[in-house]
Write an enzyme that holds these catalytic residues in place. Structure first.
Site, PDB file in Angstrom:
ATOM      1  N   ASP A  90       0.874  -1.071   0.105  1.00 13.10           N
ATOM      2  CA  ASP A  90       0.180   0.121   0.078  1.00 13.10           C
ATOM      3  C   ASP A  90       0.849   1.301  -0.112  1.00 13.10           C
ATOM      4  OD1 ASP A  90      -2.182   1.656   0.013  1.00 13.10           O
ATOM      5  OD2 ASP A  90      -3.135   0.908   1.795  1.00 13.10           O
ATOM      6  N   CYS A 282      -7.811 -22.409  20.423  1.00 16.68           N
ATOM      7  CA  CYS A 282      -8.961 -22.658  21.251  1.00 16.68           C
ATOM      8  C   CYS A 282      -9.117 -24.153  21.650  1.00 16.68           C
ATOM      9  CB  CYS A 282     -10.054 -22.239  20.500  1.00 16.68           C
ATOM     10  SG  CYS A 282     -10.044 -20.643  20.126  1.00 16.68           S
TER      11      CYS A 282
HETATM   12  N1  GUN Z   1      -6.055   1.207   3.288  1.00 21.16           N
HETATM   13  C1  GUN Z   1      -7.415   0.999   3.721  1.00 21.16           C
HETATM   14  N2  GUN Z   1      -8.117   1.992   3.148  1.00 21.16           N
HETATM   15  C2  GUN Z   1      -7.551   2.147   2.132  1.00 21.16           C
HETATM   16  C3  GUN Z   1      -7.666   3.142   1.060  1.00 21.16           C
HETATM   17  O1  GUN Z   1      -9.098   3.723   0.634  1.00 21.16           O
HETATM   18  N3  GUN Z   1      -6.861   3.428  -0.078  1.00 21.16           N
HETATM   19  C4  GUN Z   1      -5.519   2.923   0.281  1.00 21.16           C
HETATM   20  N4  GUN Z   1      -4.395   3.270  -0.696  1.00 21.16           N
HETATM   21  N5  GUN Z   1      -5.240   2.292   1.505  1.00 21.16           N
HETATM   22  C5  GUN Z   1      -6.074   1.724   2.487  1.00 21.16           C
HETATM   23 ZN    ZN Z   2      -9.824 -20.305  18.016  1.00 19.27          ZN
END
Ligand code: GUN
Ligand code: ZN
Length: 672
Positions: A90, A282
């Site tokens: 990300d 668990c």
């Molecule tokens: N991680 C959680 N939500 C988002 C999002 O809307 N865009 C991006 N790039 N990363 C995220």
């Molecule tokens: Zn469990």
């Protein structure tokens, strides 16, 4: 060229294969979020212990710390994480949003370039995260900036797959606009963003609307990622809406506060006496033992539980898609929390869209989960086709029969069915009045009429839907006399929907009222009705009279249909539907088969199909927008001459979009 391929479909869900530089993964899949430095569970264990195929990490965090950045640039992100499978990264969008970082903290082009440089398999653009409640103007601006950045990011991707996020908050038109614009750009994956606060506030219905608004306008050959959806109780529903990729930081976040993820909700450890699941954690631990641990030890153990449970639910989703049972799984999960139920209802408002993507002729049973079963895609399609395609609309007598229970319904109506078999459609129609609506006698064996399993007591909504369907069909038919065999089942009450009906208690009295037996050939009626139901095609009586059938020696049912000596159709026992042979395909074309059921191949591929090979999506030159997956179609060459017949595995738009996978599984061809 797309890196995605569909292997099976169910609703809008797909079992897919996504090819990356570090291997091919099976979707839908969940990526645990791992932190480069401080992952308590080593990323390698995500695969070896928990079975995750892919992980996701954050390139902004890597780039912000010199020790991670340098190593990632030198050795690559896989080495930094110690993970040999595919890694998605990300961009820092979420950190910008959560920490309200200054605009110039991250350069949108640099961060994409950085992801490519560290060898990410799938990178993500720096989209602008819209808070769900900031108002339209702000969201418009966020979408505008996100699209601007998207447009300049694709040039940086190199060999990396790139994810272009759809923002748009809770404005469906902005989601649609963003999706349409991103579709025109060179992306490989489309996340639906901005969902984290909605997840946290249990606003699942808003997520459903956001996903559907985006999904309708995204190219079908690009996987959809639901960013920040890490709670297993929503996986089934999100997958049914067409989400292919998921990520979870929830497994760690929930563990930190002593919460356990379950496919049916969240359990708080301090409210439990026993551990509520079957995972190794668990099974081997107890609440008391967990409470005796230090906070960090406990978080570690709960994290493992959360990872086991989340992986298992995603496997369950994949199994359900393969079995054609995802609707039922999502319906069950919707009972876990009223907010999920509300989301399910929000989805049901778009059930027509889901039905269009749901493959026809999937033979699996439809098990009642609640009133929504009346609008299960297979049920909806059946009743719609009966309403619009059933060919007989004028008869002297209609006999209505509420079935007593288990199919085939004819088993408890022998004498009536025998009589109907010997009368023509102009004399008598026989309608079974079932919880899914009317099942005309000729179509009794067509899926899902036989495969729907309802309880013997029915809720009022199910009955109301069945009543409306009955009424609509009856209103479209001209008849002189309506006879109703009353029987002690809930659908018996629906006779009020039939104008001028005569209710009769015994089968023999019904027989006394019916037209006398004649010399009609029953299977000609069945064939006419089946061809109309399957292809919306009205065969001439003279065409039908040239056909002949062979029945199964063991069941007495129609198995084969011949024209002269030539086999033209086979009847599939599990679905009650026809599959044409090559001559059958020609027969359909000659009778005026609608173009919806034509698939046109490019020249060279047509030659392959003519030899019996399957028709690959890559070489489909034309297919109808209205073609559903699962239909029996004719395959044509560029000259519109038929080269084969077979079963469509994709919808028409998917056939045109995909560059991988089979479009039509050829059953018979010109030279085979
Ligand atoms: N991680 C959680 N939500 C988002 C999002 O809307 N865009 C991006 N790039 N990363 C995220
Ligand atoms: Zn469990």
């Amino acid at each position: 060229m797309s890196h995605f391929e569909i292997r099976a479909k169910d609703g809008l869900a797909r079992l897919g294969l996504l090819r990356t530089a570090h291997g091919t993964v099976r979707t839908p899949l969940l990526m645990p979020v791992v932190h480069p430095g401080k992952s308590e569970i080593p990323p390698a264990e995500m695969a070896s212990v928990f079975g995750y195929q892919m992980v996701i990490t954050n390139s902004y965090i890597i780039r912000s710390r010199a020790k991670f950045r340098d190593r990632a640039l030198e050795e690559g992100v896989h080495s930094l994480l110690g993970f040999s499978g595919p890694v998605m990264t990300d961009s820092g969008t979420f950190q910008m949003y959560v920490h309200d970082l200054p605009e110039d903290e991250i350069d949108p082009i640099d961060i994409v370039r950085f992801q490519r440089e560290i060898g990410s398999d799938i990178g993500t653009i720096l989209d602008v995260f819209s808070d769900p409640d900031v108002g339209r103007q702000r969201v418009e601006e966020d979408v505008r900036v996100s699209l601007e950045r998207a447009a300049v990011s694709t040039a940086e991707k190199g060999d990396m797959l790139l994810a272009g996020t759809v923002q748009g908050g809770s404005y469906p038109d902005l989601r649609a606009h963003a999706a349409r614009e991103l579709s025109k750009m060179d992306f490989d994956v489309h996340p639906v963003g901005g969902a984290v606060p909605l997840m946290e506030q249990y606003r699942y219905a808003d997520i459903v609307r956001a996903v559907l608004a985006a999904k309708q306008h995204l190219p079908p050959d690009r996987p959809v990622h639901l960013f920040g959806c890490g709670h297993p109780m929503f996986f089934a529903q999100a997958a049914l809406l067409g989400c292919d990729l998921f990520d979870s930081a929830s497994y760690a976040k929930f563990a930190d506060t002593d919460r356990m993820l379950l496919p049916t909700g969240t359990a708080h450890l301090d409210e439990l006496r026993e551990l509520p699941c079957e995972c190794p954690v668990c099974a081997g631990d107890s609440v008391d033992m967990l409470m005796a641990y230090s906070k960090s030890e406990r978080a570690y153990v709960l994290m493992r539980h959360n990872l086991y449970v989340s992986a298992a639910e995603m496997r369950r989703v994949r199994v359900a898609i393969a079995e054609g049972k995802l609707f039922e799984l999502a319906a069950m999960r919707a009972r876990a929390h009223p907010a999920l139920y509300e989301a399910f209802q929000a989805m049901m408002e778009h059930i027509d869209l889901i039905e269009r993507h749901d493959p026809v002729a999937n033979p699996s049973s439809v098990l009642f989960t609640g009133a929504e079963t009346t609008r299960h895609p297979a049920v909806l399609r059946f009743s719609h086709r009966v309403a619009t395609r059933y060919p007989f609309r004028r008869a002297r007598t209609i006999v209505f029969v509420p079935p007593l229970g288990d199919p085939p319904f004819a088993d408890t109506t022998g004498p009536l069915v025998d009589r109907v078999r010997e009368t023509s459609q102009d004399d008598t129609l026989l309608f079974f009045v079932t919880p899914i609506g009317v099942v005309p006698w000729e179509l009794e064996h067509v899926h899902p009429a036989q495969q729907c399993v309802f309880p013997s007591s029915l809720d009022s909504e199910t009955l109301a839907v069945a009543g409306r369907r009955l009424q609509a069909l009856v209103n479209s038919i001209e008849y002189e006399e309506a006879l109703w065999l009353s029987r002690p089942v809930p659908t018996d009450r629906l006779s009020e929907h039939v104008p001028g009906v005569t209710r009769i208690d015994s089968m023999s009295s019904v027989l006394d009222h019916m037209p006398p037996a004649g010399s009609a050939v029953y299977w000609q009626r069945k064939l006419t009705a089946l061809v109309a139901f399957q292809w919306g095609l009205q065969l001439d009586a003279s065409d039908v009279s040239r056909l002949d059938v062979r029945t199964s020696r063991s069941t007495g049912k129609v198995r084969h249909v011949l024209s002269g000596d030539e086999l033209v159709f086979t009847l599939v026992p599990t679905t009650g539907l026809l599959t044409p042979t090559y001559s059958g395909g020609q027969l359909l074309i000659d009778a005026g088969l609608d173009e919806v059921y034509h698939v046109v191949m490019e020249e060279e591929a047509a030659e392959y199909v003519a030899k019996g090979r399957s028709a690959l999506a890559k070489f489909v030159a034309w297919a109808s927008d209205d073609l559903r997956a699962g239909e029996e179609v004719v395959v044509l060459g560029p000259d519109r001459q038929m080269v084969g017949v077979g079963r469509a595995l994709l919808t028409g738009p998917e056939m045109l979009a995909f560059s991988r996978g089979v479009a039509v599984q050829t059953r018979h061809s010109k030279r085979s």
